[in-house]
Every structure is written in structure tokens, then in C-alpha cells.
Design an enzyme around this catalytic site. Sequence first.
Site, PDB file in Angstrom:
ATOM      1  N   ASP A   1       0.923  -1.309   0.104  1.00 31.84           N
ATOM      2  CA  ASP A   1      -0.051   0.022   0.131  1.00 31.84           C
ATOM      3  C   ASP A   1       0.822   1.314   0.022  1.00 31.84           C
ATOM      4  OD1 ASP A   1      -2.643  -0.571   0.023  1.00 31.84           O
ATOM      5  OD2 ASP A   1      -2.732  -1.091   1.895  1.00 31.84           O
TER       6      ASP A   1
ATOM      7  N   ASP B   1     -15.317  14.377  10.036  1.00 27.44           N
ATOM      8  CA  ASP B   1     -14.295  13.189   9.593  1.00 27.44           C
ATOM      9  C   ASP B   1     -13.194  12.996  10.810  1.00 27.44           C
ATOM     10  OD1 ASP B   1     -12.440  11.754   8.083  1.00 27.44           O
ATOM     11  OD2 ASP B   1     -12.496  13.052   6.394  1.00 27.44           O
TER      12      ASP B   1
ATOM     13  N   PHE C   1     -16.396   8.844   4.266  1.00 26.35           N
ATOM     14  CA  PHE C   1     -15.730   8.119   2.995  1.00 26.35           C
ATOM     15  C   PHE C   1     -15.876   6.657   3.114  1.00 26.35           C
ATOM     16  CE2 PHE C   1     -11.961   6.291   1.105  1.00 26.35           C
ATOM     17  CZ  PHE C   1     -11.904   6.974   0.071  1.00 26.35           C
ATOM     18  N   THR C   2     -15.962   6.040   1.835  1.00 25.42           N
ATOM     19  CA  THR C   2     -16.105   4.619   1.424  1.00 25.42           C
ATOM     20  C   THR C   2     -15.186   4.324   0.346  1.00 25.42           C
ATOM     21  OG1 THR C   2     -17.893   4.497   0.239  1.00 25.42           O
ATOM     22  CG2 THR C   2     -18.264   4.449   2.465  1.00 25.42           C
ATOM     23  N   ALA C   3     -14.688   3.146   0.399  1.00 27.29           N
ATOM     24  CA  ALA C   3     -13.770   3.080  -0.947  1.00 27.29           C
ATOM     25  C   ALA C   3     -14.739   2.884  -2.144  1.00 27.29           C
ATOM     26  CB  ALA C   3     -13.301   1.459  -0.520  1.00 27.29           C
TER      27      ALA C   3
ATOM     28  N   ARG D   1     -15.705   7.021  -2.804  1.00 25.61           N
ATOM     29  CA  ARG D   1     -14.394   7.684  -2.715  1.00 25.61           C
ATOM     30  C   ARG D   1     -14.419   9.258  -2.265  1.00 25.61           C
ATOM     31  NH1 ARG D   1     -10.728   6.797  -7.528  1.00 25.61           N
ATOM     32  NH2 ARG D   1      -9.020   7.180  -6.029  1.00 25.61           N
ATOM     33  N   MET D   2     -15.563   9.558  -1.419  1.00 25.73           N
ATOM     34  CA  MET D   2     -15.600  10.844  -1.026  1.00 25.73           C
ATOM     35  C   MET D   2     -16.538  10.909   0.255  1.00 25.73           C
ATOM     36  SD  MET D   2     -19.598  11.635  -3.487  1.00 25.73           S
ATOM     37  CE  MET D   2     -18.330  11.139  -4.960  1.00 25.73           C
ATOM     38  N   SER D   3     -16.420  12.223   0.891  1.00 29.58           N
ATOM     39  CA  SER D   3     -17.123  12.387   2.263  1.00 29.58           C
ATOM     40  C   SER D   3     -17.542  13.736   2.484  1.00 29.58           C
ATOM     41  CB  SER D   3     -16.130  11.946   3.496  1.00 29.58           C
ATOM     42  OG  SER D   3     -15.065  13.019   3.419  1.00 29.58           O
TER      43      SER D   3
END
Length: 675
Positions: free
Chosen positions: A304, A341, A372-374, A377-379
Site C-alpha cells: 500500500d 471526519d 468516506f468509503t472505498a 471515494r468521497m465524504s
Amino acid sequence: MHHVNKYFNQTMVIEALKMSFYKLNPKQLIKNPIMFVVEVGMILTLILICFPDIFGTSYLSRSYLITIFIILLITILFANFSEAFAEGRGKAQADSLRQAQSNLTARLIEENGAYRIVNATELKAGQNIRVENGETIPADGVVINGLATVDESAITGESAPVIKESGGDFDGVIGGTLVTSDWLEIRVESEAGTSFLDKMIALVEGAERNKTPNEIALFTLLTTLTIIFLVVIVTLYPIASYLHLILPIAMLIALTVCLIPTTIGGLLSAIGIAGMDRVTQFNVLAKSGRAVEVCGDVDVMILDKTGTITYGNRIASEFLPVNQQMWEKLIVAAYMSSIYDDTPEGKSIVRLAKQMYINELPKDIDGTYKPFTAETRMSGIITNEISVFKGAPNSMINLVKQQQGDIPLNIESICMDVSSKGGTPLIVIENNVMLGVIYLKDVIKDGLVERFAELRKMGIETVMCTGDNALTAATIAKEAGVDRFVAECKPEDKIKVIKDEQAKGHIVAMTGDGTNDAPALAQANIGLAMNSGTISAKEAANLIDLDSNPTKLIEVVKIGKQLLMTRGALTTFSLANDVAKYFAILPALMMSTIPEMTLLNIMHLSSPKSAIISALIFNALIIVALIPIAMKGVKVKGYSIDRIFINNMLIYGLGGLIVPFLGIKLIDMIVQFFV
């Protein structure tokens, strides 16, 4: 656990000596067929001491037989000691861990809010407890309230305390660690006997360690060689009788012990146990010896970007509006999208907004927070008046397009500029209007370029997986020195990357810490989970890093390769020893009857009796001489696989041929005065 890292500790040596005698039990020794043959030979020699003529008339004195018996006993004890000492190091670590969970009590929070002191063993999953400054956390759990520093040195060996708080990545706590400030309210996640500490103790205390496939294969080879040499010795007796050469049974026993691969046979278990122990020295727990061994075969590492190649906590360093009129609106919108967040990035955006905005920012925002989630890809946050989001450029552009919004002409150039610097751009939108970009700065960890170059020499390819766009990924990959990268990579994409590499015949290793990493960790040949990660990630992985440092995978792979090379080097040395001893001893025994054998007696040993004793003594001493190498492993740093192979063949192959000739000759020069 670092306080048991010394290779030789007086207490461990004494315990290992005791265990060496316990392991003389045939029920214990039969697990090692090679050393079991030595013990059978020792017992037969003991019978000959008591009844010298039981197998026929012999010219050997009782004192000579006693000498053979003692040397055989010492040989077995040395082999037992190497295994017992390796096991003892793991047990010492288990004892130090066990101290961390002894006699613990807990402050249980009742339903009415009152506290009740209970024994830690009575705690059930789902109950809430309170732990205050100076108290030991009695069970694994998740922080639900409070903020405190926690000393985890009893578990990880790291002296610096870590901050634990509810929410975010640092809310997990381990039973046996010490709260050093303030207080925490914790929801218990494990019960007595199932805690992470209990699992650690079970792992490092693995005396009944299952043999790995490579060990089984090598053991089969060594056992086969032992049988072959036994057949050779058995056929030697009638041949000697035909040539009118008297070979007493005791000499044949001694010759058998000298020729079978006792060196590697006595050290093989110790090498495997020590390999797991060396991994533990890096604060990594291996669930099996197989996991460590597979590390040695790894040729592709999936890494990663965040936390492994970069420091992980990307920091908001700049707000870049699409035009100057949007400057203040961008700051406020970025702040609003991040106020709930809990990620380090979100908190850094809030801090930067407070530093740069002159007016007062809203404190309480009544709305629905979208984390946010994979996938998205935003929050952001949705209120009655506005909706504010921040996220990856592609996701935000697609969102605006879906809602028939306008895309500013310069938004892509702003994002590309951030990416070209190795940063991460986040686009901010308010009511479907793009306001600008947040520049998140990524910092690459020191020394990675050199370490990746070293892995490349060892034949290991590094692949960086990141959710960043291709430009950002390419910049960081080039700066860090990885071989390849996969941009805009989602958790399910990691599994595809792993499967693709495995389909090509590669052995793949990867790191992870989240629930979304669990499938990939399970798919990979080697999965290294972070101690700070989720339970599902730790269960899916076959290695757990107590320091939660993903870069540790590099060290673990090196240790795996070192384990295989150590086993190979000492096997080469042992087999070369056997060849040398065969040509050293046999001519000395046969030359009195077969004069032509004198030509092969290049060592000029003084007599058959001294030749046998000298070879037996050398055979015993070489085991104890090689214990440090079995424990520490052969050196592999900075060399290519071909170079390491050549070095090992020269040192352990050629050395295995030469050392017995020199050693046996030197011992013979002393022994001849006593035999």
C-alpha cells in the site's frame, strides 16, 4: 518483548541443558530419526560395555567402549540442546507476555452508571469498563469515551506511549497494556482465554511446532541417506570378514554415526524454531513456521502507498480555488465537509481551515454526515440548505456530471499540478458547484529507495497499490523506487492483482489492516496484518505486526529467505562433511588389510581406533559450533541470489569438505596419546 532478545542468557542455557537430558527419552527422540539412530547406537554400545563379547570376540577395551558411549551421549545432548535452546527463547517471550496479564481486575460500568470491581477473567464481550491513569487495561476492547496515552511496551517492546481515543484508527486497545494518563471507557471485545495476548502466548510458545513442507522434504531426504549409510555399514561387515579384517560392532556403530547426516539432523528443528524466533524479534508474530518459510519464496510484494511507502497521515497543506472569488467559500466548504471526519486527513483539513480563515467558522452543523468509503471515494455533509463534499477527482467530476453541473476548465490542471508534486488532490463541491482543490501532502519514508534496491537484487519485485490517480502514483513510485504501481486501486482490485501474479507462478506477499483488506490478505501467500487493524484482518493474515508498521514486511521476507538459505547452507555443509569423513575414516580402517587403501589415507591418522574417536569427537563438536549460525542465520544482506548461492557453496560446500580433514587430523594428533 525486546528484553529477551539476547542470544545467550544464563537462565535459558540452564533450562536448555535440563531439557537436553529430558529429550533423551526415546519417545521424544524418535521424532528425529537421525538422532534416534545415534541413540540406538549409544544403547548398543552400553550393552557392549556391560557384555563385551555378546556380539562376538572383540579386541576393544572397556575404557575404549566407554569413551565411544560418552561421545555418542554428548552428540545427542548437543543436538537436543540446540533444539531446546531455540524453544526456550520462545518460552521466555511467552513468560514475559504472561506477566502482563496476571492478577488483573476491572472497573465494570453497571447499567445505572455505577462501578463494580471484578476479576478480569469474569469480563464478557460487550461489557463496558473504565480504566484510569496508572491502571492496566484488563481486556482487549475499543475505546468508546475518553482520551489517554497507553504504554504498550509489555506487548510490543516500544517504550514510547501511544495515544488512544474513540473513533478513528487508534481506538483499539490490548489487554495487559498500561494507561499512563487520563482515563478511558472501553467496550470489551474478547473474553478470558481468547484475547490477543492469549493468542500471542500460544503462538510464541509453540514447542509442538508443525514441520513445514520443505522441512518434511528435507527430513525425508536425510532419513533416506541415513538408511543408505546403514545399508553400507551392514554390507561392510561381511566384506570385512571376507577380507579377514576384524571390525568390532562398536567401531561399526561409531562409523555409522560419523557417516549419517547428524550435523543437519541435530540442527534442523533449531533452524526452523529460530527462524520463527527471529521474526518475533522484529515484533512480528507468525501463526506457523510455514508462514515464515513461505516468506523465503516471495518474489512479488504488494505494498500500500499510504502507511507503507509514505508516512500515511497525509496533511492538508494548501487550498487551491478555481478562482480567487471562491477562496473563502472553498475554505468554509472544506471545513464543513471535514468537521465530522475522524481521519487524520480530515482533522488536518479542519486545522488548516481554522488557521487560514479570519472569520469564525461554524461549530455545530446540523446535518447528515456521509463518511468516506472505498466505493464512493468521497465524504461530506448534507444539511437542509446545502450539501458539501470532498473527494477523489474522478469521483467528484462524475458526480457533478451526473447532476448536470459545470466542470471548471482549470480544475484538471490544478489536480495534475498537485499530483505531479506527489500530493493527493481532493476536489471540494458545494451544491454541485466545484470550488477548488485541497492539496494533501504525502511524505515518503526515509531509506526506502535503498531497501527496494536491495529487494530487487534478491529477485523480489515491488508493486505499489494506491487509490491515487495515475499521475500521483507514478510520481511517488518513481521517487520511492518501486518497480510497478497500480493506480486508483480499490480493495477488490488488490485481489485481482494478487490472483494475476499468482497465475504467473509468483509467490505474493501483502500488508493490510482494514476489514476491506481481509479478502486480499487471505488470498495472498503471505498476509501481514497490523496489530492496530481490525479483528477480521488479523484473522485472515498469517503474520501480525505488533508495531503496526507495514514496512516490516520487507524485513520479514528477508528473514524468510535467510531461513531457507541457512537450512540449505547447513545441509550442504553436513553432506560435504559426510563425504569428507567417509574418505577420512574408511582408509584408516581398511589399510591394514588392503594396502592399496594407504594411498587414500591422505590424513595419515595414527590408528583405526584413534581415527574413529577423532571422527566422533569432531562430529559432536561441529554441532555445537554451528548452533550460533542456526540461531542467527547466514548473512544475506545486500547480495543477489546468485551471489549468495556462490558464497554458500564456497563457504559451506567447500568448507564442509576441508574442515573435517583439518579437524579430525588435529584431534587425532591429541587422541593418539590416549588411545
